[in-house]
Scaffold this motif. Structure first.
Motif, PDB file in Angstrom:
ATOM      1  N   ALA A  20      36.096  65.217  38.760  1.00  0.00           N
ATOM      2  CA  ALA A  20      37.046  64.125  38.533  1.00  0.00           C
ATOM      3  C   ALA A  20      36.498  62.861  39.177  1.00  0.00           C
ATOM      4  O   ALA A  20      35.531  62.899  39.941  1.00  0.00           O
ATOM      5  CB  ALA A  20      38.399  64.488  39.125  1.00  0.00           C
ATOM      6  N   LEU A  21      37.153  61.723  38.880  1.00  0.00           N
ATOM      7  CA  LEU A  21      36.700  60.466  39.471  1.00  0.00           C
ATOM      8  C   LEU A  21      36.733  60.522  40.994  1.00  0.00           C
ATOM      9  O   LEU A  21      35.859  59.982  41.665  1.00  0.00           O
ATOM     10  CB  LEU A  21      37.578  59.315  38.975  1.00  0.00           C
ATOM     11  N   SER A  22      37.740  61.216  41.540  1.00  0.00           N
ATOM     12  CA  SER A  22      37.864  61.294  42.993  1.00  0.00           C
ATOM     13  C   SER A  22      36.729  62.082  43.627  1.00  0.00           C
ATOM     14  O   SER A  22      36.484  61.967  44.830  1.00  0.00           O
ATOM     15  CB  SER A  22      39.209  61.927  43.366  1.00  0.00           C
ATOM     16  N   ASN A  23      36.032  62.917  42.824  1.00  0.00           N
ATOM     17  CA  ASN A  23      34.871  63.645  43.336  1.00  0.00           C
ATOM     18  C   ASN A  23      33.628  62.765  43.396  1.00  0.00           C
ATOM     19  O   ASN A  23      32.688  63.088  44.120  1.00  0.00           O
ATOM     20  CB  ASN A  23      34.567  64.855  42.466  1.00  0.00           C
ATOM     21  N   LEU A  24      33.652  61.686  42.620  1.00  0.00           N
ATOM     22  CA  LEU A  24      32.458  60.853  42.495  1.00  0.00           C
ATOM     23  C   LEU A  24      32.557  59.529  43.247  1.00  0.00           C
ATOM     24  O   LEU A  24      31.536  58.950  43.617  1.00  0.00           O
ATOM     25  CB  LEU A  24      32.189  60.558  41.015  1.00  0.00           C
ATOM     26  N   TYR A  25      33.782  59.057  43.466  1.00  0.00           N
ATOM     27  CA  TYR A  25      33.969  57.731  44.058  1.00  0.00           C
ATOM     28  C   TYR A  25      34.985  57.778  45.188  1.00  0.00           C
ATOM     29  O   TYR A  25      35.892  58.607  45.198  1.00  0.00           O
ATOM     30  CB  TYR A  25      34.447  56.715  43.009  1.00  0.00           C
ATOM     31  N   ASP A  26      34.797  56.850  46.138  1.00  0.00           N
ATOM     32  CA  ASP A  26      35.821  56.577  47.140  1.00  0.00           C
ATOM     33  C   ASP A  26      36.868  55.710  46.454  1.00  0.00           C
ATOM     34  O   ASP A  26      36.660  54.514  46.248  1.00  0.00           O
ATOM     35  CB  ASP A  26      35.186  55.852  48.328  1.00  0.00           C
ATOM     36  N   THR A  27      37.973  56.322  46.066  1.00  0.00           N
ATOM     37  CA  THR A  27      38.931  55.614  45.199  1.00  0.00           C
ATOM     38  C   THR A  27      39.527  54.389  45.891  1.00  0.00           C
ATOM     39  O   THR A  27      39.830  53.384  45.219  1.00  0.00           O
ATOM     40  CB  THR A  27      40.048  56.562  44.752  1.00  0.00           C
ATOM     41  N   GLU A  28      39.732  54.432  47.203  1.00  0.00           N
ATOM     42  CA  GLU A  28      40.276  53.267  47.906  1.00  0.00           C
ATOM     43  C   GLU A  28      39.285  52.113  47.888  1.00  0.00           C
ATOM     44  O   GLU A  28      39.657  50.955  47.665  1.00  0.00           O
ATOM     45  CB  GLU A  28      40.641  53.633  49.346  1.00  0.00           C
ATOM     46  N   MET A  29      38.029  52.422  48.122  1.00  0.00           N
ATOM     47  CA  MET A  29      36.998  51.394  48.075  1.00  0.00           C
ATOM     48  C   MET A  29      36.843  50.847  46.661  1.00  0.00           C
ATOM     49  O   MET A  29      36.712  49.625  46.453  1.00  0.00           O
ATOM     50  CB  MET A  29      35.664  51.957  48.575  1.00  0.00           C
ATOM     51  N   LEU A  30      36.887  51.750  45.685  1.00  0.00           N
ATOM     52  CA  LEU A  30      36.766  51.334  44.293  1.00  0.00           C
ATOM     53  C   LEU A  30      37.941  50.450  43.889  1.00  0.00           C
ATOM     54  O   LEU A  30      37.771  49.447  43.179  1.00  0.00           O
ATOM     55  CB  LEU A  30      36.691  52.566  43.389  1.00  0.00           C
ATOM     56  N   LYS A  31      39.137  50.808  44.354  1.00  0.00           N
ATOM     57  CA  LYS A  31      40.310  50.001  44.037  1.00  0.00           C
ATOM     58  C   LYS A  31      40.174  48.590  44.605  1.00  0.00           C
ATOM     59  O   LYS A  31      40.522  47.597  43.950  1.00  0.00           O
ATOM     60  CB  LYS A  31      41.570  50.665  44.592  1.00  0.00           C
ATOM     61  N   GLY A  32      39.653  48.491  45.825  1.00  0.00           N
ATOM     62  CA  GLY A  32      39.443  47.173  46.422  1.00  0.00           C
ATOM     63  C   GLY A  32      38.444  46.344  45.636  1.00  0.00           C
ATOM     64  O   GLY A  32      38.636  45.140  45.439  1.00  0.00           O
ATOM     65  N   TYR A  33      37.374  46.985  45.185  1.00  0.00           N
ATOM     66  CA  TYR A  33      36.362  46.281  44.385  1.00  0.00           C
ATOM     67  C   TYR A  33      36.968  45.783  43.077  1.00  0.00           C
ATOM     68  O   TYR A  33      36.763  44.621  42.677  1.00  0.00           O
ATOM     69  CB  TYR A  33      35.191  47.210  44.113  1.00  0.00           C
ATOM     70  N   LEU A  34      37.706  46.637  42.391  1.00  0.00           N
ATOM     71  CA  LEU A  34      38.299  46.245  41.107  1.00  0.00           C
ATOM     72  C   LEU A  34      39.375  45.174  41.297  1.00  0.00           C
ATOM     73  O   LEU A  34      39.566  44.307  40.429  1.00  0.00           O
ATOM     74  CB  LEU A  34      38.892  47.474  40.410  1.00  0.00           C
ATOM     75  N   GLN A  35      40.062  45.198  42.438  1.00  0.00           N
ATOM     76  CA  GLN A  35      41.049  44.161  42.740  1.00  0.00           C
ATOM     77  C   GLN A  35      40.366  42.804  42.837  1.00  0.00           C
ATOM     78  O   GLN A  35      40.837  41.802  42.276  1.00  0.00           O
ATOM     79  CB  GLN A  35      41.742  44.496  44.058  1.00  0.00           C
ATOM     80  N   GLY A  52      42.604  60.395  30.108  1.00  0.00           N
ATOM     81  CA  GLY A  52      43.532  59.288  29.928  1.00  0.00           C
ATOM     82  C   GLY A  52      44.591  59.172  31.002  1.00  0.00           C
ATOM     83  O   GLY A  52      45.457  58.296  30.923  1.00  0.00           O
ATOM     84  N   GLU A  53      44.561  60.042  32.023  1.00  0.00           N
ATOM     85  CA  GLU A  53      45.505  59.930  33.125  1.00  0.00           C
ATOM     86  C   GLU A  53      45.140  58.722  33.987  1.00  0.00           C
ATOM     87  O   GLU A  53      43.981  58.529  34.358  1.00  0.00           O
ATOM     88  CB  GLU A  53      45.488  61.197  33.979  1.00  0.00           C
ATOM     89  N   LYS A  54      46.140  57.900  34.299  1.00  0.00           N
ATOM     90  CA  LYS A  54      45.891  56.672  35.050  1.00  0.00           C
ATOM     91  C   LYS A  54      45.471  56.998  36.484  1.00  0.00           C
ATOM     92  O   LYS A  54      46.138  57.775  37.170  1.00  0.00           O
ATOM     93  CB  LYS A  54      47.136  55.800  35.049  1.00  0.00           C
ATOM     94  N   GLU A  55      44.364  56.375  36.911  1.00  0.00           N
ATOM     95  CA  GLU A  55      43.858  56.571  38.258  1.00  0.00           C
ATOM     96  C   GLU A  55      44.045  55.320  39.114  1.00  0.00           C
ATOM     97  O   GLU A  55      44.538  55.391  40.225  1.00  0.00           O
ATOM     98  CB  GLU A  55      42.372  56.953  38.219  1.00  0.00           C
ATOM     99  N   ILE A  56      43.632  54.171  38.588  1.00  0.00           N
ATOM    100  CA  ILE A  56      43.755  52.893  39.303  1.00  0.00           C
ATOM    101  C   ILE A  56      44.321  51.869  38.339  1.00  0.00           C
ATOM    102  O   ILE A  56      43.809  51.700  37.228  1.00  0.00           O
ATOM    103  CB  ILE A  56      42.399  52.411  39.846  1.00  0.00           C
ATOM    104  N   VAL A  57      45.377  51.169  38.758  1.00  0.00           N
ATOM    105  CA  VAL A  57      45.990  50.132  37.937  1.00  0.00           C
ATOM    106  C   VAL A  57      46.014  48.844  38.744  1.00  0.00           C
ATOM    107  O   VAL A  57      46.588  48.792  39.831  1.00  0.00           O
ATOM    108  CB  VAL A  57      47.423  50.512  37.509  1.00  0.00           C
ATOM    109  N   ILE A  58      45.407  47.802  38.204  1.00  0.00           N
ATOM    110  CA  ILE A  58      45.403  46.484  38.828  1.00  0.00           C
ATOM    111  C   ILE A  58      46.192  45.543  37.922  1.00  0.00           C
ATOM    112  O   ILE A  58      45.763  45.220  36.817  1.00  0.00           O
ATOM    113  CB  ILE A  58      43.976  45.933  39.024  1.00  0.00           C
ATOM    114  N   GLY A  59      47.371  45.099  38.371  1.00  0.00           N
ATOM    115  CA  GLY A  59      48.201  44.190  37.582  1.00  0.00           C
ATOM    116  C   GLY A  59      49.310  44.915  36.837  1.00  0.00           C
ATOM    117  O   GLY A  59      49.390  46.149  36.823  1.00  0.00           O
ATOM    118  N   ASP A  60      50.172  44.102  36.187  1.00  0.00           N
ATOM    119  CA  ASP A  60      51.350  44.636  35.506  1.00  0.00           C
ATOM    120  C   ASP A  60      51.188  44.760  33.995  1.00  0.00           C
ATOM    121  O   ASP A  60      52.118  45.199  33.316  1.00  0.00           O
ATOM    122  CB  ASP A  60      52.564  43.730  35.789  1.00  0.00           C
TER     123      ASP A  60
END
Length: 308
Positions: A20-35, A52-60
């Motif tokens: 899964a994505l969580s196995n490959l990336y630090d999701t918190e760090m990735l979220k900060g980068y995408l923000q 298609g399951e939502k992992e990181i959402v930036i914005g509304d």
């Protein structure tokens, strides 16, 4: 899944489907980068897993949005030629440099693919090396055990048992109970039931010896149907109780063919000048006295011949 059964290159190609994505990336760090990327480009970003399951959402902008990764996959993030995630973007303002925006988003997807590839290979490589090290340790352990264990029974072989006797002699430990345990009428079983059954008889007795022994007992197969047992610092009656237990276990053994029975001789080394080798010979003499009594006891012959 063992690496000894699947080649490493094949596993690398196939095992990515379990990540899964969580196995490959630090999701918190990735979220900060995408923000930061979203703020700079004035976009909203949605990152989903392969399904298609939502992992990181930036914005509304993605409220109520249900990704269709089959018909509208967005930008695919691929590792080892397999899709591990999907990225969707929505612009907040029109009229911006769309070419620059797409270039930066595509570059981010490429970067994520590269980082995911590196993380995947590093993790799989580490697991592979750990597995190889474990296999090597297991093989070394097996080799070491084969050098000291009797192949048929799993107790110490004669050479190692003799070496243990010398070590105990040098340690000047007393008292040491010395037992000679001989299987009664093993030749009868061999002559009437063959090698396989007579070997099973030896293994059966060996298992009883091991199961009734305490951890500090030293058990060795010193001849075809003979075992030696050493009990360092034996307490009063300990060896005799052990002999009684193994004899009773043999008599209670239920089998259509085999009728295990043992004769046991017990002596003690109480002087550090004595050797366990000599004491084992003394125990053999006592064993023969016990064997005479057992083989002449009522019912012994009938039980022995029940499988004929």
């Amino acid at each position: 899944m063992g690496y000894d059964t699947i080649p490493y290159d094949k596993r690398i190609k196939e095992n990515i489907k379990n990540y899964a994505l969580s196995n490959l990336y630090d999701t918190e760090m990735l979220k900060g980068y995408l923000q930061n990327l979203a703020e700079m480009l004035e976009i909203n970003i949605l990152l989903t897993d392969r399904h298609g399951e939502k992992e990181i959402v930036i914005g509304d902008s993605f409220l109520g949005f249900h990704p269709d990764v089959v018909n509208d996959p967005g930008r695919k993030i691929r590792v080892q030629n397999r899709t591990v995630g999907h990225m969707y973007i929505k612009e907040l303002e029109e009229g911006r440099d769309r070419h620059l925006m797409n270039e930066m988003v595509d570059g981010t997807v490429t970067l994520l693919a590269k980082l995911g590839e590196e993380a995947y290979l590093h993790r799989e490589g580490s697991i592979y090396l750990e597995e190889l090290e474990k296999q090597l340790e297991d093989r070394q352990h097996k080799v070491a055990n084969n050098e000291r264990e009797d192949i048929l029974t799993g107790v110490f072989n004669k050479l190692y048992f003799e070496a243990k006797m010398k070590v105990i002699d040098r340690s000047e430990v007393v008292p040491v109970a010395v037992l000679n345990v001989n299987i009664n009428d093993w030749k009868f079983a061999n002559e009437h039931f063959g090698d396989e059954e007579s070997d099973r008889l030896i293994k059966t007795v060996a298992e009883i010896l091991k199961e009734e022994a305490k951890p500090y007992f030293v058990i060795g197969r010193v001849d075809g149907d003979v075992f030696g047992v050493l009990i360092p610092m034996a307490e009063e009656g300990e060896a005799e109780d052990y002999a009684t237990r193994i004899s009773e276990r043999c008599l209670k053994f239920e089998d259509a063919v085999l009728a295990p029975s043992v004769a046991v001789g017990i002596v003690y080394k109480t002087n550090i000048e004595e050797t366990l080798e000599d004491k084992l010979s003394d125990a053999e003499y006592e064993m023969f006295n016990n064997k005479f009594e057992i083989k002449n006891a009522p019912g012994y012959r009938e039980r022995l011949e029940k499988g004929i």
